[in-house]
Enzyme design. Sequence first.
Site, PDB file in Angstrom:
ATOM      1  CG  ASP A 389       8.919   7.134 -19.145  1.00 39.82           C
ATOM      2  OD1 ASP A 389       8.348   6.500 -20.161  1.00 39.82           O
ATOM      3  OD2 ASP A 389       8.797   8.354 -18.930  1.00 39.82           O
ATOM      4  CD  GLU A 433       6.687   8.851 -23.048  1.00 40.34           C
ATOM      5  OE1 GLU A 433       6.067   9.250 -22.016  1.00 40.34           O
ATOM      6  OE2 GLU A 433       6.308   8.619 -24.175  1.00 40.34           O
TER       7      GLU A 433
END
Length: 535
Positions: A389, A433
């Site tokens: 992430d 993301e």
Amino acid sequence: MPPDRSSDPHISRLAAKKRPAVRYVIAFLSVFCLLLVAFITWDAWQARKQRLADTATVTSNMALALAAQGESTIRVVDTVLAGVVERIEHDGLDKTDRQRLRTHLRNMVSQVDELHGLFVYGADGSWVVTSLDQPMGGNNSDRAYFRHHRVSKDRGVYVGLPVRSRSTNVWILPVSRRLNNPDGSFGGVVLGSIRVDYFSQLYERFDTGQSGTILLMHDNGTLIYRHPFDEQLVGSDVTKGSIYRIYQEQGPVGSAMLRSYIDGVERLYSYRHFDGFPLIVGTAMAKDEILAKWWRSTMVLVGVITVIIAALAGFGWRLARQFVIRDNLEKELVSARAVLQQDNRELAHLADNDVLTGIANRRRFEYELELEKKRAGRNGSPLSLVLVDVDYFKRYNDTYGHVAGDDCLRRVAAVIRDSLGRPTDLAARYGGEEFAVLLPGTDAHGARNVAEHVRLAVMQAAIPHASNPPGVVTISAGVCTMRFTSGDDTDPTLLVERADALLYRAKQSGRNRVRSDDEEEKHDSAQPGQAARHA
């Protein structure tokens, strides 16, 4: 029922014109001739490139050999200088038997081909002892090498700029060492001179062709020697020259095709900076001479191909009359098939790859996860997953905008993809993301190493992120490893859930770090009281 094609007036007209398919034959022969020409052109171009590459290797090796010879020459002179310095500093310049020292210097000059002369100067620059047959008076304190040694306490060898000898009026390359008094103060200079034309003996044995050249220069851009030798060029400024320009751009070693500013000839230049000395040697061969044989063989080949194409054209013109109608119909069919295949490839790519980042999408990831889980069950091998992430990505979008955010995701995806070492590893965009890296046959330790490598690679990409404490984009990662058995009905998404939980711990513990399941087990076993409280 299908439509009656015979009612189509266009097809009816084609059917009525039952004559040879000229266009098909012409197209076939044209394509064949074009392919033949393209192949010959490509082959000739490759031969040209290979010829230039081989010559670049030759000139580079020649530069290496020339540099080695030049370095050897200077080291031989320096060895003689070091012996003279040691002798004078041991006995003292005032107490040294100058006649005996002069004899020694003359013997050294007679035995060492590299030496033109040996000279000892006092602290004031006066001539103390030389290897010359006749003693000479004068003062050399104005020479650049003398001023250097008077100011610098460096005891190493100094290679100066070319100067005219005051004893013989020939161009020499001065190689010198500093003399110290017993208290360490400046005591004078010992000089060994090398005739510039001595390099002709070394370098003119190398074949550079009729228009080739060999250059020796100081690394400040002062020319020492150029083949063919021209005494008027010695000491000239060649900072605008080809070799000096590529030296400025490429560093100690390099090659390039450039046009000489001295004579306008385009040459392939290769050069090398001396190891430990401020000199550069370069060699060059004229491009026209390099490619002369290639041009001759290419012209012969072009003539042969021209005859073949002319023969094919004559034969094809006679044969082409047999296929006109079939040619038109097949062109349409081939065109439609090509469009359909391209559409299929694009659809297959869109189905398996993320549009933004170009790596695998979530659909492809979930398919591969199920596939690798079954394979791991059959083989008894571990299956690892890394969930990644981007840290503070919302802040990134708020700071730089969504267009920059998309570019950031593309760059992070490229770093992750390029960090994987095996073709079986899969990098995918999991969502937003968040990225996933599937590592078949990788144990917990290896998976953590991969995750850490990815984390460091993202940092080293140095994508600016002012809202992230490190100042660049970083990632957090959770790493989970599981083993499955044959026929195991465990849902493989459990691997994702565990990796996601570890990713959460990585972000909670400060971001820009990796958390793995084996690390968590060690942490829990090291703190049994805390583990019991969590339980």
